[in-house]
Design an enzyme around this catalytic site. Structure first.
Site, PDB file in Angstrom:
ATOM      1  N   HIS A 269       0.846  -1.189   0.000  1.00 20.45           N
ATOM      2  CA  HIS A 269       0.000   0.000   0.000  1.00 20.45           C
ATOM      3  C   HIS A 269       0.876   1.231   0.000  1.00 20.45           C
ATOM      4  O   HIS A 269       1.923   1.247   0.635  1.00 20.45           O
ATOM      5  CB  HIS A 269      -0.916   0.020   1.234  1.00 20.45           C
ATOM      6  CG  HIS A 269      -2.057   0.954   1.072  1.00 20.45           C
ATOM      7  ND1 HIS A 269      -1.969   2.292   1.362  1.00 20.45           N
ATOM      8  CD2 HIS A 269      -3.308   0.738   0.594  1.00 20.45           C
ATOM      9  CE1 HIS A 269      -3.120   2.866   1.079  1.00 20.45           C
ATOM     10  NE2 HIS A 269      -3.958   1.955   0.610  1.00 20.45           N
ATOM     11  N   ASP A 327      -7.834  -5.605   0.006  1.00 21.40           N
ATOM     12  CA  ASP A 327      -8.301  -6.509  -1.055  1.00 21.40           C
ATOM     13  C   ASP A 327      -7.846  -7.953  -0.876  1.00 21.40           C
ATOM     14  O   ASP A 327      -8.312  -8.838  -1.590  1.00 21.40           O
ATOM     15  CB  ASP A 327      -7.805  -5.998  -2.421  1.00 21.40           C
ATOM     16  CG  ASP A 327      -8.462  -4.687  -2.793  1.00 21.40           C
ATOM     17  OD1 ASP A 327      -9.678  -4.568  -2.583  1.00 21.40           O
ATOM     18  OD2 ASP A 327      -7.768  -3.782  -3.283  1.00 21.40           O
TER      19      ASP A 327
HETATM   20  N1  CMC Z   1       4.071  -7.721  -4.844  1.00 22.44           N
HETATM   21  C1  CMC Z   1       5.405  -7.697  -5.069  1.00 22.44           C
HETATM   22  N2  CMC Z   1       6.159  -6.599  -4.986  1.00 22.44           N
HETATM   23  C2  CMC Z   1       5.550  -5.463  -4.650  1.00 22.44           C
HETATM   24  C3  CMC Z   1       4.150  -5.402  -4.392  1.00 22.44           C
HETATM   25  C4  CMC Z   1       3.412  -6.594  -4.493  1.00 22.44           C
HETATM   26  N3  CMC Z   1       2.090  -6.590  -4.269  1.00 22.44           N
HETATM   27  N4  CMC Z   1       3.817  -4.132  -4.088  1.00 22.44           N
HETATM   28  C5  CMC Z   1       4.952  -3.416  -4.152  1.00 22.44           C
HETATM   29  N5  CMC Z   1       5.992  -4.217  -4.487  1.00 22.44           N
HETATM   30  C6  CMC Z   1       7.409  -3.828  -4.600  1.00 22.44           C
HETATM   31  C7  CMC Z   1       7.648  -3.010  -5.853  1.00 22.44           C
HETATM   32  O1  CMC Z   1       7.979  -3.841  -6.936  1.00 22.44           O
HETATM   33  C8  CMC Z   1       8.809  -2.143  -5.421  1.00 22.44           C
HETATM   34  O2  CMC Z   1       9.974  -2.928  -5.423  1.00 22.44           O
HETATM   35  P1  CMC Z   1      11.409  -2.257  -5.800  1.00 22.44           P
HETATM   36  O3  CMC Z   1      11.700  -1.298  -4.686  1.00 22.44           O
HETATM   37  O4  CMC Z   1      12.336  -3.425  -5.850  1.00 22.44           O
HETATM   38  O5  CMC Z   1      11.241  -1.603  -7.122  1.00 22.44           O
HETATM   39  C9  CMC Z   1       8.481  -1.839  -3.951  1.00 22.44           C
HETATM   40  O6  CMC Z   1       7.694  -2.954  -3.498  1.00 22.44           O
HETATM   41  C10 CMC Z   1       7.706  -0.545  -3.736  1.00 22.44           C
HETATM   42  O7  CMC Z   1       6.485  -0.640  -4.464  1.00 22.44           O
HETATM   43  P2  CMC Z   1       5.826   0.480  -5.352  1.00 22.44           P
HETATM   44  O8  CMC Z   1       5.223  -0.138  -6.564  1.00 22.44           O
HETATM   45  O9  CMC Z   1       6.771   1.618  -5.535  1.00 22.44           O
HETATM   46  O10 CMC Z   1       4.674   0.932  -4.376  1.00 22.44           O
HETATM   47  P3  CMC Z   1       3.470   1.894  -4.729  1.00 22.44           P
HETATM   48  O11 CMC Z   1       3.206   2.667  -3.509  1.00 22.44           O
HETATM   49  O12 CMC Z   1       3.745   2.636  -5.975  1.00 22.44           O
HETATM   50  O13 CMC Z   1       2.261   0.894  -5.063  1.00 22.44           O
HETATM   51  C11 CMC Z   1       0.492  -0.620  -4.753  1.00 22.44           C
HETATM   52  C12 CMC Z   1       1.298   0.534  -4.142  1.00 22.44           C
HETATM   53  C13 CMC Z   1      -0.685  -0.915  -3.839  1.00 22.44           C
HETATM   54  C14 CMC Z   1      -0.070  -0.200  -6.119  1.00 22.44           C
HETATM   55  C15 CMC Z   1       1.412  -1.860  -4.901  1.00 22.44           C
HETATM   56  O14 CMC Z   1       1.832  -2.283  -3.628  1.00 22.44           O
HETATM   57  C16 CMC Z   1       0.733  -3.001  -5.651  1.00 22.44           C
HETATM   58  O15 CMC Z   1       0.788  -3.031  -6.873  1.00 22.44           O
HETATM   59  N6  CMC Z   1       0.076  -3.967  -4.934  1.00 22.44           N
HETATM   60  C17 CMC Z   1      -0.649  -5.033  -5.592  1.00 22.44           C
HETATM   61  C18 CMC Z   1      -2.008  -4.541  -6.066  1.00 22.44           C
HETATM   62  C19 CMC Z   1      -2.982  -4.302  -4.915  1.00 22.44           C
HETATM   63  O16 CMC Z   1      -3.134  -5.134  -4.038  1.00 22.44           O
HETATM   64  N7  CMC Z   1      -3.678  -3.138  -4.952  1.00 22.44           N
HETATM   65  C20 CMC Z   1      -4.671  -2.772  -3.942  1.00 22.44           C
HETATM   66  C21 CMC Z   1      -4.222  -1.601  -3.107  1.00 22.44           C
HETATM   67  S1  CMC Z   1      -5.209  -1.309  -1.631  1.00 22.44           S
HETATM   68  C22 CMC Z   1      -6.806  -0.965  -2.103  1.00 22.44           C
HETATM   69  C23 CMC Z   1      -7.008  -0.065  -3.257  1.00 22.44           C
HETATM   70  O17 CMC Z   1      -6.339   0.958  -3.427  1.00 22.44           O
HETATM   71  O18 CMC Z   1      -7.868  -0.372  -4.067  1.00 22.44           O
END
Ligand code: CMC
Length: 392
Positions: A269, A327
């Site tokens: 998140h 989720d």
């Molecule tokens: N699985 C594997 N790696 C992950 C995940 C994950 N679910 N989430 C983040 N990472 C890694 C990402 O690859 C990055 O790694 P690195 O530093 O090596 O490049 C690091 O963690 C930081 O992640 P980020 O993508 O910069 O984080 P963000 O704040 O931009 O994204 C997020 C947040 C929720 C979109 C992301 O965690 C994600 O894609 N999660 C899976 C989808 C999900 O469950 N979404 C629902 C969110 S909560 C409810 C809602 O908003 O609807």
């Protein structure tokens, strides 16, 4: 580019001042209008919380009864509006159909799409009353089933459940625990400050576009798998792990290797860096509802638990502060309640509706509000001259 600061994906930019929702991502705190989410989920109905989020205070008994009665009496759609759904192919995903339906709603209310207090109040009530009906019909269309009419003697949430999952022949056999569980899940989704869909609603609204089309934009933003669409993606991920006989440990190795962009859906998140308080509440429901329900897929629940267990001890997830989000378990509960996968994100949209409306209204009521207009850092070509076609 003058004083422009780059903040990719707005990770550190506050786009507004807001009185609606407070989040402390380090401590895992979520409050609507000052009230902790744990208390609201346990003690309040979704209709009470809609009122709270939009109007700022908890309603009295009289206020909430009148409000719910008014909403239920307005759930009917114009008959012509019902025909809209027939234009979409069978098997259309209900999210784009819902968004199209909400845009269409603005045309049926075109005399009340202004920004003044009276029009905004009318649009608020129409959207709260009719989005659940649109959502239900979007689903009915995908199944080729007939549309039902709302009933005055049912509550708001009951009407939504019956419109979506009932049939003319059998109606819908209510199960109190499902109605209560859905109520609590909708409360948990009611607002979440400046997330992607809410920021979208505020941004579209900042051009003085009306409340209907702004909310429709929110539905579109919510549909993506990184946002609301994650609840559907989680269930699809768990089913694929089971159907392909993948060991959860091996699946996580693939995630860590960032193979083909595979993520552990339902984890991570932008704001919560210790735990998502909504996930903590939902997990309790998951155990309770899945143990009772004949629909509950206990095999998928045990895969989910195993993934969580391994991930929470794995350095990749720990160092990146990745925890289960709202989720991760919500889809399993919806499934146990008998809701089809394609409706999961729609359920999220019905839950988030009061938040979108409240945030749009907050922006609209701010005399200092300006159009949202982010800047950029240009990294393209310097000036160059057009080469005539025959020389390219
Ligand atoms: N699985 C594997 N790696 C992950 C995940 C994950 N679910 N989430 C983040 N990472 C890694 C990402 O690859 C990055 O790694 P690195 O530093 O090596 O490049 C690091 O963690 C930081 O992640 P980020 O993508 O910069 O984080 P963000 O704040 O931009 O994204 C997020 C947040 C929720 C979109 C992301 O965690 C994600 O894609 N999660 C899976 C989808 C999900 O469950 N979404 C629902 C969110 S909560 C409810 C809602 O908003 O609807």
């Amino acid at each position: 580019t003058g004083n422009v600061t780059l903040d990719e994906a707005f990770g550190n930019t506050a786009s507004c001042r807001s009185e609606i929702t407070f989040i402390d991502g380090e401590e895992g705190i979520l409050r609507y209008r000052g009230y902790p989410i744990e208390q609201l989920a346990e003690q309040c109905s979704f209709v009470e919380v809609m009122w709270l989020v939009i109007y700022g205070e908890l309603p009295t008994k009289e206020q909430v009864e009148k409000f719910e009665d008014e909403l239920v009496h307005n759930m009917f759609l114009d008959e012509r509006m019902r025909d809209l759904f027939r234009c979409f192919p069978r098997q259309s995903h209900p999210m784009p159909v819902l968004s199209a339906g909400i845009c269409a709603l603005s045309t049926f209310n075109r005399n009340h799409v202004g920004l003044g207090a009276e029009d905004v109040e009318i649009a608020t009530r129409k959207l709260l009353a009719q989005v659940p009906t649109l959502a239900a019909y979007a689903y009915k269309n995908s199944k080729g089933q007939p549309f039902l009419y709302p009933k005055y003697d049912l509550s708001y949430v009951e009407n939504f459940i019956r419109l979506a999952f009932g049939t003319p022949a059998e109606g819908y056999q209510f199960d109190e625990s499902i109605t209560q569980g859905l109520n609590a899940l909708l409360v948990l989704h009611a607002d979440h400050e400046q997330n992607c869909s809410t920021s979208t609603v505020r941004m579209v609204g900042s051009s003085q576009a009306n409340l209907y089309v702004s909310v429709a934009s929110g539905v579109n933003a919510l549909s993506g798998p990184l946002h609301g669409g994650a609840n559907q993606s989680v269930l699809e991920m768990l089913a694929a792990i089971r159907d392909q006989g993948i060991d959860p440990k091996d699946y996580l190795e693939q995630v860590k290797a960032k193979k083909a962009g595979i993520k552990l859906m339902g984890f991570g998140h932008r704001v919560y860096k210790n735990f998502d308080p909504r996930a903590a509440i939902i997990k309790k429901y998951a155990d309770e509802i899945l143990s009772k329900s004949p629909n509950g897929d206990k095999e998928l629940l045990s895969i989910a638990k195993r993934l969580e267990e391994i991930a929470l001890e794995d350095e990749y997830f720990v160092s990146r502060k990745l925890y289960p989000n709202v989720d991760f378990y919500s889809g399993l509960i919806y499934e146990a309640m008998g809701f089809p996968v394609e409706m999961f994100t729609v359920l999220f949209a019905v839950g988030r509706l009061p938040g979108w409306i409240a945030q749009w209204r907050e922006h609209n009521a701010d005399p200092k509000a300006r159009i949202s207009r982010p800047r950029q850092i240009y990294v393209g070509h310097d000036k160059r001259d057009v080469v005539p076609m025959d020389q390219r």
